[in-house]
Design a protein around this motif. Structure first.
Motif, short mmCIF file in Angstrom:
data_model
loop_
_atom_site.label_atom_id
_atom_site.label_comp_id
_atom_site.label_asym_id
_atom_site.label_seq_id
_atom_site.Cartn_x
_atom_site.Cartn_y
_atom_site.Cartn_z
N TYR A 1 0.47 -1.22 0.37
CA TYR A 1 0.13 0.20 0.22
C TYR A 1 0.98 1.19 0.04
CZ TYR A 1 -4.15 -3.36 1.28
OH TYR A 1 -5.14 -3.76 1.02
N PHE A 2 0.34 2.68 -0.83
CA PHE A 2 1.17 3.76 -0.52
C PHE A 2 0.10 4.64 -0.81
CE2 PHE A 2 1.49 2.67 -5.24
CZ PHE A 2 1.49 3.40 -5.68
N VAL A 3 -0.18 5.59 0.03
CA VAL A 3 -1.16 6.40 -0.06
C VAL A 3 -0.44 8.41 -0.39
CG1 VAL A 3 -3.29 7.63 1.56
CG2 VAL A 3 -1.82 5.33 2.10
N LEU A 4 -1.29 9.09 -1.01
CA LEU A 4 -1.52 10.21 -0.83
C LEU A 4 -2.33 11.01 -0.70
CD1 LEU A 4 -0.45 9.81 -4.87
CD2 LEU A 4 1.06 9.84 -3.35
N MET A 5 -2.07 11.92 -0.03
CA MET A 5 -3.07 13.33 0.26
C MET A 5 -2.74 14.26 0.21
SD MET A 5 -4.29 14.04 4.43
CE MET A 5 -2.83 14.75 5.17
N THR A 6 -4.52 14.78 -0.71
CA THR A 6 -4.14 16.20 -1.00
C THR A 6 -5.22 16.89 -0.39
OG1 THR A 6 -4.78 17.17 -3.31
CG2 THR A 6 -5.25 14.68 -2.80
N ASN A 7 -5.66 18.80 -0.92
CA ASN A 7 -6.79 18.95 -0.52
C ASN A 7 -7.07 19.56 -2.18
OD1 ASN A 7 -5.05 20.79 -0.73
ND2 ASN A 7 -5.94 22.19 0.87
N GLY A 8 -6.62 19.16 -2.93
CA GLY A 8 -7.04 19.75 -4.14
C GLY A 8 -7.43 18.54 -5.94
N ILE A 9 -7.37 17.96 -4.92
CA ILE A 9 -6.68 16.55 -6.83
C ILE A 9 -7.64 16.07 -6.24
CG2 ILE A 9 -5.72 15.26 -8.09
CD1 ILE A 9 -3.21 17.16 -8.32
N LYS A 10 -8.51 15.78 -7.05
CA LYS A 10 -9.80 14.86 -6.81
C LYS A 10 -9.49 13.14 -7.11
CE LYS A 10 -13.72 17.64 -6.31
NZ LYS A 10 -14.74 18.54 -6.48
N GLU A 11 -8.96 13.09 -8.48
CA GLU A 11 -8.92 11.73 -9.61
C GLU A 11 -7.18 11.02 -9.30
OE1 GLU A 11 -11.01 10.34 -11.15
OE2 GLU A 11 -11.80 11.84 -10.56
N PRO A 12 -7.55 10.09 -8.20
CA PRO A 12 -6.52 9.84 -7.84
C PRO A 12 -4.79 8.93 -9.56
CG PRO A 12 -8.14 7.56 -8.60
CD PRO A 12 -8.71 9.06 -8.60
N ALA A 13 -5.46 8.75 -10.07
CA ALA A 13 -4.69 9.06 -11.73
C ALA A 13 -3.70 9.68 -11.83
CB ALA A 13 -5.36 8.48 -12.57
N GLU A 14 -4.68 11.16 -11.37
CA GLU A 14 -3.76 12.64 -11.75
C GLU A 14 -2.88 12.97 -10.78
OE1 GLU A 14 -3.25 16.03 -13.56
OE2 GLU A 14 -3.30 14.53 -14.82
N ALA A 15 -3.32 12.98 -9.32
CA ALA A 15 -2.58 12.58 -8.47
C ALA A 15 -1.01 11.18 -8.06
CB ALA A 15 -3.23 12.76 -6.98
N LEU A 16 -0.70 10.98 -9.19
CA LEU A 16 -0.40 10.26 -8.93
C LEU A 16 0.99 9.97 -9.90
CD1 LEU A 16 1.00 7.23 -7.82
CD2 LEU A 16 0.27 6.03 -9.36
N ARG A 17 0.31 10.64 -11.17
CA ARG A 17 1.04 11.60 -12.50
C ARG A 17 1.52 12.47 -11.60
NH1 ARG A 17 1.41 15.11 -15.61
NH2 ARG A 17 -0.43 15.63 -14.36
#
Length: 529
Positions: free
Chosen positions: A407-423
């Protein structure tokens, strides 16, 4: 200048009509060279036309001021540097901030890019054989004086101007690296956890890097013993002079702390940060979904990962400095959770290999003091006179250690799409590659300077060189040029173009091959004329 206009999709475009004879078709034809748009009756030139006008002005100036002696200089690579410096606004911003030393700064930056890893004292030889902005010799002593004359105020103004040019509407990746120094005169050089694995005192360098433009925006120098998590507070203070009203940051999990997240939210900045699975807000969610997470419904075929996004509430706190009141609130964040089968298997293999090593140390009697906590955590060790040494595993502790593998986790207050966040998060790796370029190619892995002022000046010129290199690297990647060239071989291929000038005559260039013209075009510029 006379031009004609044509309306395309509601916009009025200006062009110059050039008649010519088509020898193959045996007829006269016309060629349109579009030079810009007409807005409210005023011509707004495009970049290509401005560059052509600039070259024409340079040629006219040379014709008016003929050379007093014969000149023969290498020109092809420094011409490319000129084009990049103009396009990125580097030349104009250096002129505005540093005045009459700006050409020297630019020439030294060109030298750092074109002569990989060469020491500064060799500029004398390079400068006499290449056409460059300063157009004269810069001795080793003068380069040292140049480093010392670069003031803090001028640097900050340059950063401000550059950041306004290209940091809008893109996330800025932020990371640090360590620079070791042989000098005992640098106040901020401290012994700390070196990323270079040496015993020299070090200075940390923090840098902002555009994920869209792939260009460095700003750097700041830090004492070598400051941990990453402490740096964000001062970075946010720096944003004031950069005139960035809102900052979108990409951070690795070494920068995570509740205070840093609260500070970013307080200033209304967007962020994307890697977080540990053991973080309470993350572990609560993982415990709730772990058993049913690895299913076809959560599999993303593009990413080759199991993916899910959850909206969570962050416990926001803010201290009012005037009255000491603590404000408590809930702020929305998104947790993007990813599971990678291969990563899970690799992490489990590494963990079992570590347990094998620890068990061997216990059985052989070669226990290590720094491994004692792990012995206690994962093993039951008993020794009796009758049965000897008996080692068993603490299965519950091992299961707890393995439960979050993969598992790995990203936290954000601005990006709703997981693919875009990972990119966007993966583009953070560009900073690490940038630091590698900066240290290796720009002769920066071990800094040796005579004073604090010289260190600051050299660091700044290396940053300017890094901007030029980053542009070249981006265009080479976009056009798949790394299949045929290294950065050095591409620059060498252009460097052999020569500039000639004789007394009373306009300059001319050596032959330019089709391959060289193509390289200029792929870099986004016209070949020199």
């Amino acid at each position: 200048m006379e031009y004609k206009t044509q309306v395309i999709n509601g916009a009025k475009y200006a062009y110059i009509d050039t008649p010519f004879w088509n020898s193959k078709k045996k007829r006269g034809e016309h060629k349109r060279n579009y030079i810009g748009k007409v807005v409210d009756g005023i011509l707004v030139p495009n970049k290509k036309f401005l560059l052509e006008q600039q070259l024409a002005d340079q040629q006219a100036e040379l014709k008016q001021c003929p050379a007093q002696g014969c000149i023969r200089l290498f020109y092809g690579a420094t011409y490319l540097m000129d084009c990049i410096a103009d396009r990125l606004g580097i030349a104009d911003d250096l002129k505005s901030c540093f005045g009459n030393i700006s050409d020297e700064i630019l020439s030294v930056a060109y030298y750092l890019v074109l002569e990989e890893g060469q020491p500064m004292y060799r500029f004398h030889k390079w400068g006499r054989t290449h056409k460059h902005p300063f157009a004269g010799d810069i001795s080793s002593q003068r380069i040292s004086e140049l480093f010392g004359s670069i003031t803090e105020g001028s640097k900050l103004e340059y950063f401000r101007r550059q950041s306004k040019r290209r940091s809008e509407k893109e996330y800025l990746a932020f990371d640090t690296t360590s620079i070791s120094s042989y000098s005992e005169l640098l106040k901020q050089a401290k012994y700390g956890k070196s990323k270079e694995d040496d015993d020299l005192p070090q200075i940390n360098l923090a840098m902002l890097y555009g994920e869209g433009s792939r260009l460095p925006v700003y750097y700041r120098k830090l004492p070598g013993n400051i941990p990453d998590v402490k740096i964000i507070e001062n970075l946010l203070k720096d944003i004031g002079f950069l005139s960035l009203e809102k900052l979108d940051l990409v951070l690795d999990r070494g920068f995570y702390s509740e205070k840093n997240i609260n500070d970013l939210m307080k200033r209304h900045h967007k962020f994307l940060i890697g977080v540990k699975a053991s973080l309470k807000i993350v572990s609560n969610r993982l415990n709730a979904i772990r058993d049913g997470f690895v299913t076809r419904a959560n599999y993303n075929s593009d990413l080759h990962l199991y993916v899910a996004t959850f909206k969570e509430q962050w416990d926001y706190t803010e201290l009012k400095p005037r009255n000491g009141e603590i404000i408590h609130d809930k702020r929305r964040v998104y947790l993007h959770i990813y599971f990678n089968d291969r990563r899970c298997a690799d992490e489990r293999d590494r963990f079992n290999h570590m347990l094998d090593r620890y068990e061997e140390e216990l059985r052989s009697g070669n226990r290590r003091d720094d491994h004692e906590p792990a012995y206690d955590k994962y093993f039951n060790v008993r020794e009796t006179a009758k049965r000897g040494l008996n080692i068993t595993y603490k299965e519950e502790a091992i299961r707890r250690a393995e439960k979050d593998y993969g598992y790995f986790v990203l936290m954000t207050n601005g990006i709703k799409e997981p693919a875009e966040a990972l990119r966007i998060y993966r583009l953070r790796d560009l900073i690490e590659k940038t630091f590698g370029n900066l240290k290796e190619r720009l002769d920066m892995r071990r800094m040796s300077v005579s004073s604090e002022e010289n260190f600051e000046g050299k660091l700044f010129i290396q940053f300017v060189a890094l901007e030029l290199m980053s542009y070249i690297k981006k265009e080479m990647e976009a056009n798949n040029l790394f299949r045929k060239y290294t950065m050095q071989s591409l620059l060498d291929a252009l460097d052999i173009i020569e500039y000639y000038q004789q007394p009373g005559r306009a300059h001319h260039l050596s032959e330019i091959t089709e391959k060289q013209r193509n390289l200029y075009e792929l870099m986004g510029f016209c070949a020199p004329s």
